[in-house]
Structures are given as C-alpha cells and as structure tokens.
Write a protein that holds these residues in place. Structure first.
Motif, PDB file in Angstrom:
ATOM      1  N   LYS A 198       0.818  -1.219   0.000  1.00 44.51           N
ATOM      2  CA  LYS A 198       0.000   0.000   0.000  1.00 44.51           C
ATOM      3  C   LYS A 198       0.848   1.265   0.000  1.00 44.51           C
ATOM      4  N   ALA A 199       2.049   1.168   0.562  1.00 52.15           N
ATOM      5  CA  ALA A 199       2.964   2.315   0.595  1.00 52.15           C
ATOM      6  C   ALA A 199       3.873   2.341  -0.641  1.00 52.15           C
ATOM      7  N   ASN A 200       3.618   1.449  -1.595  1.00 50.43           N
ATOM      8  CA  ASN A 200       4.404   1.358  -2.827  1.00 50.43           C
ATOM      9  C   ASN A 200       5.885   1.105  -2.573  1.00 50.43           C
ATOM     10  N   LEU A 201       6.177   0.273  -1.580  1.00 53.89           N
ATOM     11  CA  LEU A 201       7.562  -0.072  -1.269  1.00 53.89           C
ATOM     12  C   LEU A 201       7.996  -1.361  -1.963  1.00 53.89           C
ATOM     13  N   LEU A 202       7.028  -2.079  -2.538  1.00 55.62           N
ATOM     14  CA  LEU A 202       7.319  -3.331  -3.255  1.00 55.62           C
ATOM     15  C   LEU A 202       6.748  -3.233  -4.661  1.00 55.62           C
ATOM     16  N   THR A 203       7.389  -3.930  -5.597  1.00 57.99           N
ATOM     17  CA  THR A 203       6.797  -4.030  -6.925  1.00 57.99           C
ATOM     18  C   THR A 203       5.562  -4.905  -6.837  1.00 57.99           C
ATOM     19  N   SER A 204       4.619  -4.671  -7.711  1.00 58.94           N
ATOM     20  CA  SER A 204       3.378  -5.434  -7.712  1.00 58.94           C
ATOM     21  C   SER A 204       3.649  -6.921  -7.921  1.00 58.94           C
ATOM     22  N   GLU A 205       4.566  -7.246  -8.812  1.00 60.26           N
ATOM     23  CA  GLU A 205       4.892  -8.647  -9.094  1.00 60.26           C
ATOM     24  C   GLU A 205       5.487  -9.333  -7.871  1.00 60.26           C
ATOM     25  N   LYS A 206       6.439  -8.680  -7.220  1.00 60.89           N
ATOM     26  CA  LYS A 206       7.084  -9.266  -6.041  1.00 60.89           C
ATOM     27  C   LYS A 206       6.064  -9.423  -4.919  1.00 60.89           C
ATOM     28  N   TYR A 207       5.232  -8.416  -4.739  1.00 63.86           N
ATOM     29  CA  TYR A 207       4.202  -8.491  -3.701  1.00 63.86           C
ATOM     30  C   TYR A 207       3.283  -9.681  -3.950  1.00 63.86           C
ATOM     31  N   GLN A 208       2.795  -9.841  -5.177  1.00 67.24           N
ATOM     32  CA  GLN A 208       1.861 -10.928  -5.493  1.00 67.24           C
ATOM     33  C   GLN A 208       2.474 -12.292  -5.203  1.00 67.24           C
ATOM     34  N   THR A 209       3.725 -12.466  -5.587  1.00 68.17           N
ATOM     35  CA  THR A 209       4.408 -13.740  -5.370  1.00 68.17           C
ATOM     36  C   THR A 209       4.542 -14.048  -3.882  1.00 68.17           C
ATOM     37  N   LEU A 210       5.051 -13.078  -3.124  1.00 67.30           N
ATOM     38  CA  LEU A 210       5.261 -13.288  -1.686  1.00 67.30           C
ATOM     39  C   LEU A 210       3.942 -13.414  -0.934  1.00 67.30           C
ATOM     40  N   GLN A 211       2.976 -12.600  -1.298  1.00 68.31           N
ATOM     41  CA  GLN A 211       1.675 -12.634  -0.637  1.00 68.31           C
ATOM     42  C   GLN A 211       1.000 -13.974  -0.868  1.00 68.31           C
ATOM     43  N   SER A 212       1.074 -14.480  -2.077  1.00 66.63           N
ATOM     44  CA  SER A 212       0.459 -15.758  -2.403  1.00 66.63           C
ATOM     45  C   SER A 212       1.083 -16.899  -1.591  1.00 66.63           C
ATOM     46  N   GLU A 213       2.406 -16.951  -1.546  1.00 66.95           N
ATOM     47  CA  GLU A 213       3.084 -17.994  -0.776  1.00 66.95           C
ATOM     48  C   GLU A 213       2.778 -17.851   0.711  1.00 66.95           C
ATOM     49  N   ASN A 214       2.787 -16.626   1.207  1.00 63.67           N
ATOM     50  CA  ASN A 214       2.492 -16.384   2.617  1.00 63.67           C
ATOM     51  C   ASN A 214       1.091 -16.878   2.951  1.00 63.67           C
ATOM     52  N   ASP A 215       0.131 -16.576   2.103  1.00 68.42           N
ATOM     53  CA  ASP A 215      -1.249 -16.992   2.328  1.00 68.42           C
ATOM     54  C   ASP A 215      -1.361 -18.517   2.333  1.00 68.42           C
ATOM     55  N   GLU A 216      -0.696 -19.186   1.398  1.00 70.45           N
ATOM     56  CA  GLU A 216      -0.725 -20.651   1.366  1.00 70.45           C
ATOM     57  C   GLU A 216      -0.105 -21.244   2.628  1.00 70.45           C
ATOM     58  N   LEU A 217       1.003 -20.673   3.088  1.00 71.89           N
ATOM     59  CA  LEU A 217       1.652 -21.163   4.302  1.00 71.89           C
ATOM     60  C   LEU A 217       0.735 -21.012   5.510  1.00 71.89           C
ATOM     61  N   ILE A 218       0.032 -19.898   5.583  1.00 69.19           N
ATOM     62  CA  ILE A 218      -0.921 -19.684   6.679  1.00 69.19           C
ATOM     63  C   ILE A 218      -1.990 -20.777   6.652  1.00 69.19           C
ATOM     64  N   ARG A 219      -2.531 -21.054   5.498  1.00 74.04           N
ATOM     65  CA  ARG A 219      -3.588 -22.071   5.377  1.00 74.04           C
ATOM     66  C   ARG A 219      -3.087 -23.451   5.807  1.00 74.04           C
ATOM     67  N   ILE A 220      -1.871 -23.771   5.423  1.00 77.27           N
ATOM     68  CA  ILE A 220      -1.304 -25.074   5.792  1.00 77.27           C
ATOM     69  C   ILE A 220      -1.127 -25.172   7.301  1.00 77.27           C
ATOM     70  N   VAL A 221      -0.575 -24.126   7.908  1.00 76.89           N
ATOM     71  CA  VAL A 221      -0.334 -24.158   9.353  1.00 76.89           C
ATOM     72  C   VAL A 221      -1.660 -24.201  10.119  1.00 76.89           C
ATOM     73  N   VAL A 222      -2.653 -23.465   9.664  1.00 77.38           N
ATOM     74  CA  VAL A 222      -3.978 -23.515  10.301  1.00 77.38           C
ATOM     75  C   VAL A 222      -4.523 -24.941  10.255  1.00 77.38           C
ATOM     76  N   THR A 223      -4.380 -25.597   9.120  1.00 71.77           N
ATOM     77  CA  THR A 223      -4.841 -26.986   8.980  1.00 71.77           C
ATOM     78  C   THR A 223      -4.096 -27.909   9.934  1.00 71.77           C
ATOM     79  N   LEU A 224      -2.784 -27.737  10.055  1.00 71.85           N
ATOM     80  CA  LEU A 224      -2.015 -28.541  10.985  1.00 71.85           C
ATOM     81  C   LEU A 224      -2.482 -28.351  12.420  1.00 71.85           C
ATOM     82  N   ILE A 225      -2.768 -27.123  12.793  1.00 71.59           N
ATOM     83  CA  ILE A 225      -3.242 -26.837  14.155  1.00 71.59           C
ATOM     84  C   ILE A 225      -4.601 -27.497  14.376  1.00 71.59           C
TER      85      ILE A 225
END
Length: 115
Positions: free
Chosen positions: A83-110
């Motif tokens: 939101k502060a334009n500190l990341l490129t849109s492409e880099k943000y999308q890649t990292l955000q997507s992986e982060n979201d998937e990791l969250i879902r996996i850990v929630v499932t494990l819990i």
C-alpha cells in the motif's frame, strides 16, 4: 504435504524475504518494515523447526501457533509495504500468495492436531 516439505517452504519464504532486501531501503519507514518482515519471516521458519522437535502435542501446537502468528505478521507487513508502494506489484503478489498458502497449511495442521 510432508512436514519436511513445509519446513523447506518456510525456509524458502524467509530466504526470499532476505534476498528482497539485499540492499537496505533508504527511508526510515522502509527500513523499519524491511527489518520487521525479515524477523517475522525467519521466526516462522525457526518456530516450525521447533514444532517438529516438540515432545508433546501441546508443545507442538503452541509452536505452530507461534509460527502462524509470525506468518500473519509477515502478511500484514507485506500488505502495508504494498500500500505504501515499497514493493513491486509482481514481487508483492508472489510473496503474498506464498504467505497466504503457508498460513492455510499451518492452520490446517493446528486444527488436525486438536482432533
């Protein structure tokens, strides 16, 4: 997904965050957010490693919850930086997507640990 595969993904996520900031940003806000993101991304991988070596289910779930907390902090940080334009849109999308998937996996494990 095997536990080691998740460990590798968490380590890779932390490494990608570290590589993102090979050169420290110049503004105070960018530096602050970069340093915090590195800490939370690395902490998620490290705490997951602790969960793998936990002696009891209760201890493992506790470490998984810390892993989840750190991943959520990383996601929030990425969103702020985007939101502060500190990341490129492409880099943000890649990292955000992986982060979201990791969250879902850990929630499932819990959830599965509590059954």
């Amino acid at each position: 997904m095997a536990y080691q595969d998740l460990a590798d993904r968490l380590e890779n996520f932390a490494a990608e965050i570290i590589k993102l900031y090979e050169k420290m940003p110049h503004s105070y806000a960018a530096q602050y957010l970069a340093q915090q993101l590195i800490r939370s991304a690395c902490s998620s991988a490290l705490n997951y490693g602790e969960a793998l070596g936990a002696g009891t289910t209760k201890d493992r779930v506790n470490k998984l919850r810390i892993t989840l907390k750190e991943l959520r902090e990383s996601l929030r940080n990425l969103r702020i930086q985007n939101k502060a334009n500190l990341l490129t849109s492409e880099k943000y999308q890649t990292l955000q997507s992986e982060n979201d998937e990791l969250i879902r996996i850990v929630v499932t494990l819990i959830k599965n640990s509590n059954d």
